[in-house]
Design a protein around this motif. Structure first.
Motif, PDB file in Angstrom:
ATOM      1  N   MET A 146     -10.892   3.205   9.782  1.00 18.61           N
ATOM      2  CA  MET A 146     -10.130   4.426   9.524  1.00 18.61           C
ATOM      3  C   MET A 146     -10.678   5.183   8.316  1.00 18.61           C
ATOM      4  SD  MET A 146      -6.089   3.787  10.056  1.00 18.61           S
ATOM      5  CE  MET A 146      -5.837   4.713   8.547  1.00 18.61           C
ATOM      6  N   LEU A 165      -1.752   0.135   0.298  1.00 17.22           N
ATOM      7  CA  LEU A 165      -0.452  -0.005   0.970  1.00 17.22           C
ATOM      8  C   LEU A 165      -0.620  -0.399   2.435  1.00 17.22           C
ATOM      9  CD1 LEU A 165       1.937   2.719  -0.452  1.00 17.22           C
ATOM     10  CD2 LEU A 165       1.780   0.295  -0.936  1.00 17.22           C
ATOM     11  N   LEU A 166      -1.682   0.096   3.077  1.00 15.54           N
ATOM     12  CA  LEU A 166      -1.955  -0.322   4.458  1.00 15.54           C
ATOM     13  C   LEU A 166      -2.229  -1.819   4.500  1.00 15.54           C
ATOM     14  CD1 LEU A 166      -4.296   2.442   5.959  1.00 15.54           C
ATOM     15  CD2 LEU A 166      -1.873   2.091   6.383  1.00 15.54           C
ATOM     16  N   ILE A 211       1.879 -11.695   7.362  1.00 13.14           N
ATOM     17  CA  ILE A 211       1.466 -13.103   7.317  1.00 13.14           C
ATOM     18  C   ILE A 211       2.681 -13.935   6.910  1.00 13.14           C
ATOM     19  CG2 ILE A 211      -0.062 -14.801   6.252  1.00 13.14           C
ATOM     20  CD1 ILE A 211      -2.014 -12.522   5.676  1.00 13.14           C
ATOM     21  N   ILE A 253      -6.609  -6.344  10.476  1.00 17.78           N
ATOM     22  CA  ILE A 253      -6.111  -5.171   9.770  1.00 17.78           C
ATOM     23  C   ILE A 253      -7.192  -4.600   8.861  1.00 17.78           C
ATOM     24  CG2 ILE A 253      -4.471  -4.440   7.990  1.00 17.78           C
ATOM     25  CD1 ILE A 253      -2.824  -6.844   9.741  1.00 17.78           C
ATOM     26  N   LEU A 284      -9.450  -2.540  10.888  1.00 17.96           N
ATOM     27  CA  LEU A 284      -8.828  -1.261  11.222  1.00 17.96           C
ATOM     28  C   LEU A 284      -8.876  -0.297  10.034  1.00 17.96           C
ATOM     29  CD1 LEU A 284      -7.234  -0.102  13.671  1.00 17.96           C
ATOM     30  CD2 LEU A 284      -5.180  -0.573  12.350  1.00 17.96           C
ATOM     31  N   ALA A 294       0.882  -3.802   3.875  1.00 19.03           N
ATOM     32  CA  ALA A 294       1.697  -3.931   5.084  1.00 19.03           C
ATOM     33  C   ALA A 294       1.160  -5.051   5.973  1.00 19.03           C
ATOM     34  CB  ALA A 294       1.724  -2.613   5.849  1.00 19.03           C
ATOM     35  N   GLY A 295      -0.154  -5.171   6.023  1.00 18.45           N
ATOM     36  CA  GLY A 295      -0.758  -6.250   6.792  1.00 18.45           C
ATOM     37  C   GLY A 295      -0.419  -7.608   6.193  1.00 18.45           C
TER      38      GLY A 295
END
Lengths: 315, 302
Positions: free
Chosen positions: B228, B182-183, B191, B221, B224, B186-187
């Motif tokens: 994480m 889902l992260l 686009i 992303i 990141l 979202a990225g």
């Protein structure tokens, strides 16, 4: 692989940066494989949960005699009865349980208290801080905010041991307040999350309220909080789920039933299980009971939680 | 939105008031939390790592003794090795799977229901997830072993010394992959569609567009997300605690479990803190790397 026709309607939508795909969905090999893969992902997500339910509804004898049956074997609720402490020790032992007493209602109550304390405290205090950082002017504000942001980088493993020493020194070991305390005041993330939303509330509204003679405190309670109710409830749901699922910290500070939360209780239930002939039916009933409240909460707020994740991760 | 109109002009003309007292009053509760549970523990943890402390008697300053012990502790180095093995398997599998799921979610369906289903395991605790897989993978009665033995005639001990870490890594991938997907999803949403339309005009296939458009634009992303999940997976504990307790022997004794064991099994808080400092340094290095990578990638999204 599949060349998709772009319609006029599509490019109109794309102008608004909509990613909805209105294209004619051509049946291509790639698309079929993709769908099969997605179906597999979803099945492997759901099936284990079903297997837990199936096991919880079976008897331990049934599980042993027919381990592959898709449906519950010897359908009964005795596993749940064991979990809720509604079976006598003799009955429990006869059903393959450990005979250890379970006080699930107490653990459930403890989990509710801890998660509620953490959520109410964290969200409210973080909102106050976020308001101060976003709408009030005071010297040193940015420096203090930087300090909060820096705390975002401190990994939990590092604070756990000293926090334990601290909570022990203030005498809150084996106390529900001690379980809730470290995350009850704020998390740097919660402050950061709410500040982002508060900053976007138009200044004009605030100015108008102030002109009408409202104090800044009243602006916070009667203007900012209601206007940010959507992000605040999203944060509250996420915080509640996180607090409910936390295991390591409660494991450190709770020793007896008086402060034991569900996650720890389930782990203890597991460790009490006899090494030979584990009470899988009871364990899976316990697992289900522990998971159910959050699954229900998620069902009620799935859209909100799902849509918030992009924000939580990527700011 | 902030365009001033005639009605609010007088308000804007007012001299900004300094809200010093209120501003500070409003951060007091959060400030207490910050100081008591983030900043003070940070200092105290570093201090404890230079001491011998068992909770009962006052800590004794021992200088670098804990760090010297750490360097010579073979169980510690085994924990480092095992943790790294976990991190590599967990991150590798999770990132690839999450990327595929995210791209498919975006190209096939935008349905919230699909996203919710994929996220479900993330909503239940690590303990519940560990218990569930403990049962499914059980050596004697678990359904997976029933299937495996029906096909191959043999059973697999998923929690043996060779398989414990891969098993725990896969279990945690199952719990977290939806969240990670889902992260990334979202990225992907950020686009612009026009890029893909341009790609289609040029006759690019979905495959080409994935490698030439999606991956490059997603790089910041992805970096990141990667960092994480890495910080999270270095701190693996819950699943180990429920399934293997670090065993067999030390085969799944990851760093965080060893730290926990040292502090609460043997009450050597000083030594446990020294190992926590070690982990902190590694995680800080990763965080710095995170900034480098995301900063380096910022231009891509413009």
């Amino acid at each position: 692989m599949s060349t998709l026709t772009t319609t006029a309607a599509d490019s109109a939508a794309s102008r608004q940066d909509e990613r909805k795909r209105e294209d004619k969905k051509g049946v291509s090999v790639g698309r079929v494989i993709a769908w099969i893969f997605m179906a597999l992902v979803m099945i492997s997500t759901i099936l284990p949960f079903y297997w837990v339910l199936r096991t919880a509804l079976s008897s331990n004898a049934g599980i042993t005699s027919d381990p592959t049956s898709i449906l519950p074997v010897d359908l009964n609720l005795r596993g749940f009865a064991r979990v809720f402490g509604m079976q006598s020790t003799e009955e429990a032992l006869a059903d393959g349980g450990s005979g250890a007493s379970m006080n699930f209602w107490i653990y459930l109550r403890n989990s509710v208290i801890v998660a509620t304390l953490v959520t109410a405290g964290q969200v409210f205090f973080s909102a106050m801080a976020a308001y101060s950082f976003s709408r009030l002017r005071w010297r040193g504000r940015d420096a203090v905010f930087t300090l909060f942001l820096a705390a975002l980088m401190v990994p939990s493993i590092f604070t756990l041991l000293p926090n334990f020493v601290l909570v022990k020194q203030i005498g809150l070991i084996d106390n529900l307040l001690g379980v809730a305390l470290p995350t009850m005041f704020m998390t740097p993330f919660a402050v950061f999350f709410l500040r982002q939303f508060f900053m976007n509330i138009p200044r004009e509204l605030e100015e108008a309220a102030l002109l009408d003679g409202a104090s800044k405190i009243r602006v916070f309670f009667q203007l900012i909080l209601p206007m940010a109710s959507a992000p605040i409830s999203t944060l509250a749901i996420i915080t509640y789920i996180t607090a409910w699922n936390d295991y390591f910290w409660p494991l450190l500070v709770s020793y007896t039933d008086s402060s034991r939360v569900l996650t720890v209780a389930v782990a203890v239930f597991r460790s009490q299980a006899p090494t030979s002939g584990t009470d899988w039916s009871g364990l899976m009933a316990a697992t289900l009971v522990a998971a159910l409240p959050m699954l229900l909460l998620f069902m009620a707020a799935a859209k909100r939680v799902v849509n918030s994740i992009g924000f939580t991760g990527i700011k | 939105m902030s365009t001033a109109n005639a009605a609010v002009t007088p308000a804007l003309r007012r001299k900004p008031k300094d809200d010093r007292l209120l501003g500070i009053a409003f951060i007091i509760p959060a400030g207490i939390g910050l100081i008591a549970f983030y900043l003070w523990p940070l200092i105290r943890g570093i201090w404890l790592s230079f001491t011998e402390y068992n909770l009962l008697t006052p800590e004794q300053f021992t200088g670098l003794a804990n760090y010297q012990r750490m360097i010579g502790d073979s169980i510690f180095w085994n924990a480092v090795r095992v943790t790294l093995e976990y991190v590599v398997i967990n991150i590798g599998l999770q990132t690839v799977l999450a990327l595929v799921i995210a791209v498919l979610m975006q190209r096939l369906t935008q349905s919230t229901l699909v996203r919710s289903i994929v996220l479900t395991p993330y909503l239940v605790s690590n303990v519940v997830v560990a218990m569930l897989w403990l049962w499914i993978l059980d050596n004697t009665l678990g359904i997976s072993n029933e299937i495996i033995s029906a096909i191959t005639g043999e059973r697999v001990n998923f929690f043996s010394s060779a398989l414990a870490i891969p098993t725990i890594a896969v279990i945690n991938v199952w719990r977290h992959v939806g969240y990670t997907a889902l992260l990334i999803f979202a990225g992907l949403q950020s686009i612009p569609n026009t890029v893909y339309e341009a790609g289609k005009m040029d006759g690019a296939s979905e495959w080409t567009m994935f490698w030439k458009i999606t991956v490059p634009l997603l790089r910041p992303i992805l970096a990141l997300v990667l960092i994480m999940t890495m910080i999270g997976s270095f701190q693996v504990f819950d699943t180990v605690s429920v399934t293997t307790q670090g065993g067999p022997v030390n085969a799944s004794r990851v760093l965080q479990y060893y730290i926990y064991d040292m502090a609460f099994g043997r009450f050597q808080f000083g030594y446990a803190s020294a190992m926590a400092v070690g982990l902190l340094i590694v995680l800080a290095a990763i965080t710095i790397l995170q900034y480098r990578m995301t900063r380096a990638g910022e231009t891509d999204l413009d």
